[in-house]
Write a protein that holds these residues in place. Sequence first.
Motif, PDB file in Angstrom:
ATOM      1  N   PRO A 105      -3.330  22.436 -25.989  1.00 49.18           N
ATOM      2  CA  PRO A 105      -2.000  22.949 -25.641  1.00 49.18           C
ATOM      3  C   PRO A 105      -1.953  23.614 -24.273  1.00 49.18           C
ATOM      4  CG  PRO A 105      -3.039  24.314 -27.324  1.00 49.18           C
ATOM      5  CD  PRO A 105      -3.878  23.097 -27.187  1.00 49.18           C
ATOM      6  N   GLU A 106      -3.044  24.271 -23.873  1.00 45.94           N
ATOM      7  CA  GLU A 106      -3.055  24.916 -22.561  1.00 45.94           C
ATOM      8  C   GLU A 106      -3.041  23.875 -21.448  1.00 45.94           C
ATOM      9  OE1 GLU A 106      -2.813  28.395 -20.397  1.00 45.94           O
ATOM     10  OE2 GLU A 106      -3.216  28.404 -22.555  1.00 45.94           O
ATOM     11  N   MET A 107      -3.792  22.811 -21.634  1.00 46.06           N
ATOM     12  CA  MET A 107      -3.778  21.745 -20.637  1.00 46.06           C
ATOM     13  C   MET A 107      -2.441  21.025 -20.645  1.00 46.06           C
ATOM     14  SD  MET A 107      -6.429  18.572 -19.989  1.00 46.06           S
ATOM     15  CE  MET A 107      -7.835  19.656 -19.752  1.00 46.06           C
ATOM     16  N   THR A 108      -1.877  20.804 -21.826  1.00 48.37           N
ATOM     17  CA  THR A 108      -0.558  20.172 -21.912  1.00 48.37           C
ATOM     18  C   THR A 108       0.476  21.024 -21.185  1.00 48.37           C
ATOM     19  OG1 THR A 108      -1.196  19.289 -24.077  1.00 48.37           O
ATOM     20  CG2 THR A 108       1.118  19.122 -23.467  1.00 48.37           C
ATOM     21  N   ALA A 109       0.374  22.341 -21.316  1.00 44.92           N
ATOM     22  CA  ALA A 109       1.274  23.228 -20.579  1.00 44.92           C
ATOM     23  C   ALA A 109       1.117  23.035 -19.077  1.00 44.92           C
ATOM     24  CB  ALA A 109       1.015  24.682 -20.963  1.00 44.92           C
ATOM     25  N   GLY A 110      -0.103  22.691 -18.638  1.00 44.97           N
ATOM     26  CA  GLY A 110      -0.319  22.421 -17.221  1.00 44.97           C
ATOM     27  C   GLY A 110       0.470  21.231 -16.721  1.00 44.97           C
ATOM     28  N   PRO A 155      -9.153  29.524 -23.923  1.00 50.74           N
ATOM     29  CA  PRO A 155      -8.670  28.276 -23.343  1.00 50.74           C
ATOM     30  C   PRO A 155      -9.814  27.484 -22.733  1.00 50.74           C
ATOM     31  CG  PRO A 155      -8.150  30.112 -21.901  1.00 50.74           C
ATOM     32  CD  PRO A 155      -8.702  30.704 -23.173  1.00 50.74           C
ATOM     33  N   CYS A 156      -9.680  26.183 -22.784  1.00 54.37           N
ATOM     34  CA  CYS A 156     -10.662  25.276 -22.202  1.00 54.37           C
ATOM     35  C   CYS A 156     -10.703  25.461 -20.686  1.00 54.37           C
ATOM     36  CB  CYS A 156     -10.263  23.853 -22.590  1.00 54.37           C
ATOM     37  SG  CYS A 156     -10.947  22.536 -21.593  1.00 54.37           S
ATOM     38  N   SER A 157     -11.904  25.475 -20.122  1.00 49.37           N
ATOM     39  CA  SER A 157     -12.040  25.701 -18.682  1.00 49.37           C
ATOM     40  C   SER A 157     -11.338  24.626 -17.868  1.00 49.37           C
ATOM     41  CB  SER A 157     -13.521  25.769 -18.299  1.00 49.37           C
ATOM     42  OG  SER A 157     -14.204  24.582 -18.664  1.00 49.37           O
ATOM     43  N   ASN A 158     -11.344  23.383 -18.335  1.00 53.78           N
ATOM     44  CA  ASN A 158     -10.655  22.323 -17.601  1.00 53.78           C
ATOM     45  C   ASN A 158      -9.135  22.521 -17.634  1.00 53.78           C
ATOM     46  OD1 ASN A 158     -12.415  20.188 -16.367  1.00 53.78           O
ATOM     47  ND2 ASN A 158     -13.339  20.267 -18.395  1.00 53.78           N
ATOM     48  N   SER A 159      -8.621  23.120 -18.724  1.00 52.14           N
ATOM     49  CA  SER A 159      -7.190  23.397 -18.805  1.00 52.14           C
ATOM     50  C   SER A 159      -6.785  24.419 -17.751  1.00 52.14           C
ATOM     51  CB  SER A 159      -6.826  23.930 -20.193  1.00 52.14           C
ATOM     52  OG  SER A 159      -7.123  22.992 -21.203  1.00 52.14           O
ATOM     53  N   ILE A 160      -7.542  25.515 -17.673  1.00 58.11           N
ATOM     54  CA  ILE A 160      -7.228  26.563 -16.702  1.00 58.11           C
ATOM     55  C   ILE A 160      -7.441  26.050 -15.283  1.00 58.11           C
ATOM     56  CG2 ILE A 160      -7.860  28.861 -15.898  1.00 58.11           C
ATOM     57  CD1 ILE A 160      -6.419  28.842 -18.584  1.00 58.11           C
ATOM     58  N   TYR A 175     -15.546  30.865 -13.542  1.00 61.48           N
ATOM     59  CA  TYR A 175     -14.839  30.588 -12.295  1.00 61.48           C
ATOM     60  C   TYR A 175     -13.349  30.366 -12.545  1.00 61.48           C
ATOM     61  CZ  TYR A 175     -19.082  30.292  -9.479  1.00 61.48           C
ATOM     62  OH  TYR A 175     -20.234  30.594  -8.802  1.00 61.48           O
ATOM     63  N   ALA A 176     -13.025  29.530 -13.516  1.00 60.72           N
ATOM     64  CA  ALA A 176     -11.621  29.181 -13.746  1.00 60.72           C
ATOM     65  C   ALA A 176     -10.795  30.412 -14.106  1.00 60.72           C
ATOM     66  CB  ALA A 176     -11.515  28.128 -14.848  1.00 60.72           C
ATOM     67  N   LEU A 177     -11.308  31.247 -15.004  1.00 61.42           N
ATOM     68  CA  LEU A 177     -10.517  32.386 -15.473  1.00 61.42           C
ATOM     69  C   LEU A 177     -10.479  33.521 -14.452  1.00 61.42           C
ATOM     70  CD1 LEU A 177     -11.631  32.104 -19.157  1.00 61.42           C
ATOM     71  CD2 LEU A 177      -9.254  32.049 -18.378  1.00 61.42           C
TER      72      LEU A 177
END
Length: 790
Positions: free
Chosen positions: A688-693, A643-648, A580-582
Motif C-alpha cells: 500500500p505504501e508503494m501504491t500510494a507512491g 514500510p518497505c524500503s523500496n516503497s519509501i 537510508y530511505a527513511l
Amino acid sequence: MIVLHTTTRAFRLLALTNTRFIGPTVLSQRVYHNPTTTYLSRIRSPGISIRSMTTESEDEAARARNRLSKEKSPYLLQHASNPVDWYPWGQEAFDKAVAEDKMIFLSVGYSTCHWCHVMEHESFENEEIGKILNENYVAIKVDREERPDVDRVYMTFIQATSGGGGWPMSVWMTPDRHPVIGGTYFPPDDRYYGRPGFKSVLLHIAQLWKNKRQEVLEQGNSILEALSRGKIRTEDGEGISLPGVQAIHTCFSMLDKSYDGEFGGFGKEAPKFPQPVNLNFMLRYYANNSSSEEGQRALEQSLFTLTCMAKGGIYDHISQGFHRYSTDKFWHVPHFEKMLYDQGQLLTCYSEAYQITKDEQYAKVVRNIIEYVTRDLQNPAGGFYSAEDADSLPTQEATAKKEGAFCVWTQSQVDSLLGEEVKGHPGVTLANVFSHHFGVKPEGNVDPFQDPHDELTNQNVLIVRGSVTDTAEKFELTQDLTIATLNKGCNLLYAARQTRPRPHLDNKMVAAWNGMMISGLAKASQALGEERYTQQAEGAAEFLQQYMYRSGVLLRTSYSGQDKEVQAGPVDIEGFTDDYALVIKALLDLYETNFDTRWLEWAVELQEKQNSLFWDSEDGAYYNSCQADIVLRLKDDQDGAEPCSNSIAASNLLRLSNILQRTDYNDMAVKIFKVFHQRLTKIPIALPEMTAGLFWTSSTTKQIVLVGEPSSADMAALIGCVNSHFLPNKVILMVPTRGDSFLSRECQFVHSLPQIDGKATAYVCENYTCSLPVTNVDSLHAILNTKSKL
C-alpha cells in the motif's frame, strides 16, 4: 513473497530428523501475519516464569560467560550469561565452524520479544542443552534489529518452507551459512503433544551431520539455489507499463473489503495491528479523489480506525503511546510492548487526520505520543530508543515478570488512589467517574480467553467505550468538569505507576526508526503549528549526523551507555536501504518544515550514497543490504509493520526529482514501480505504501514556491496557509531573496519567479506551469483548495 520451487528430495532430511519446520504453533501459540511479519500471541506456555533481565551492563558483565558480553545490543547482552558459547554474527564464528567442521545454529530475536525470553529461560539457560550446543555446533546469536538483512534471508527461508514464521527464529545451517532446517520457538523437550523438543532436535541434526553429511550439504545448496531463483527481478521485455490508476483503485477495493465497520481497522478478526501503511494509503486516496464516494469512504474508514485505536486499550491512556497490537478485534487487550516505529508512523497518521479535519481529538493524540516518546524513549543527545518491553515485575519483591504488569489496574487500586470526591458532587468520587469512563470492573475487564494463563485475572486494561458526554450525563457533571476529573485521575495513576518496576528498555538507537520519528515530529509541527516539535525533529536529525554518520556512510545503530552517553558498537554496522530511505524521507519532511537547506543537501548526499550501495543496475530497485557476510541479497517487497524500503525510496526519488528537476531520479522511481509491476497490479494490498507512491505519477504534483525573507511575518502566514491543507503530492521550495542558497544553485527555474512588491510571494506550479504570484493568505487558500480527482 518468495515461493520456492524445489524437489521433494531437497527436503527429504526433514523426515530423517523426525521433525518438521516448526512455526510458533507449538502448544497453544498462534501465528499472526501482518503482511511481511509474523507475530506471536501473548499466550504463554504453562508453568513458565521469566527471570528478571537486567539492563545494567555491569551486572551483565559480572555474569558474563560468553562473547556476547562485549556487545552493546541489549538483546545480545541478555544472553551473555547463558552457558551457551554464543558468538555474535561475524567472521570469527564462520571461521570456527569451518575449522571445527561444525554446523551453525543461528538464533535470531530482539530484546522485547516475549517468546525469545521463554526460549532463553527454558533452553539457553539450561546447562545440559548448553553443553549439547557447544559440543556439536557453533552457536550464533543475532539481534534482528541490528541485522535486518540476516533476519530477512533466514526468515524468507522459514516462511517459504513452513508458511509461517516469527521470533525467536532458529536455523541450522552448513558452515558456509546455507540454511538446512529451521523453525521458531522450540520447547526444551518432547513433553508437549508429541512435538520434538529442542534437545532432541539438536541431537538428531548433529547425528545427520555426522552420518549423512552429503545429504545435508546438498539440501543446503538446493535451498539456497531455490531462494536465489525466487528473487524479484524485472520482467523480461521493454513493454512493461508503469502501473497506474487501476492499481490504486484495486488497492482501495481490497482494503475496503477488509475493513471492519464495527470496530475499525483493516481485517475483521483478531489480532488487530495499527497498520499505518494502510492508513497512509487511504488518506492519500481521499486527498486525490476527495469528491467521489470512494474517496469519502476512504477518509471515514481511516478516521474511524484512528478514533477506535485511540479509545482502545492498545493506546496507553496513562503513560501515552501505542502498544504493538491488540490480541482481540476490539483494540482492547494489547501485546503491551511499545515500539518506536509504531509511535513515529502513527504520529504522522494522527497529524494528517488533524490536518484534514481540525478535530482536536487527533491533535490530543499527537501531543500525547510526542510526550511519551520524548519523556521515555529519548536520549539526552537527541536520539530515540527502540522499544519498551511488554513484560515487567508486578511488584518490587516479585521474581517473575508478567506481561502488562506495568500497565494494568485492579478496581481496588483505582478506588484507593482515586477516592477523593468530585468537587460539588457529594458521593461521587474520582474513581466512580474514572471507572465508568475507562471500563474498570471489580472482577477485571479482560476476557479470560485473552488471558489463558491467568496473568490478567481481576486486572483492567483501560478502554473508552463511550464518550466524555456519556460520562458527564451519567454523573450529572459538566463537560469541562468531567474532562478535568478524568485528567486528574490519569495523573494520579501515572504517579502511582512510576513506583512500579519498569519494563526493560531497549536503548539501542536505530537510524531508520529515528527517521520515522523525525518525520512524525515534522508532520506534527506542520499540522499543529508547534515550533517545539520542529526543534525536537532538528535535534534528532543533528543526533544522526553527529553520531550515526561517518565518512559519508550512515550507520545502523548507536547505543546508550551507563550515564546515557552515546556509544558505538564493537563493530560499526553500516546502514541498510531502509535506514537510508527513511532518513532521507525524514530530512525532506524536516526541510519542508523549517526550510533549512542543510537538511535538503544531506538528503541528496544520502540519496547518492544509497544509489551507489544498493541500486540493482541490472534489474532495478534496491537491495536491502550490501554487507559481504550474507549469502543472498534480497529486495524488500512488502509493506508491513514498517514500510518497505523500496516503497519509501520510490517516493523519495520522485520528491527529489520535483525539487531539483532531476529526471534521472524520476527514471529510477519508475523503474522501481516496474520491478514490482505484478504485485502492484495483482495484489497492491501487499504494497500500500508503494501504491500510494503511484499518486505522484498518476496526478500532477504541486510545486509550491515561496519567495522572500524566510523569517518574516508575511512568510510565516503563507507557510501556515500551506500547512493547513492536506496536500500529500506536493513539494515546497523556499527561495530566499538574499544570499546564495542550495536551491538557487541546484534548481534554476526558481530564478524566473520574482518577489512581488517586497512581500512574501507564493507560486503554485503544476506541469511546469505556475500560477500568478500571490502575496496574501486568502488568494493562496483559493488556489490550494482546488480538488484532485483520479
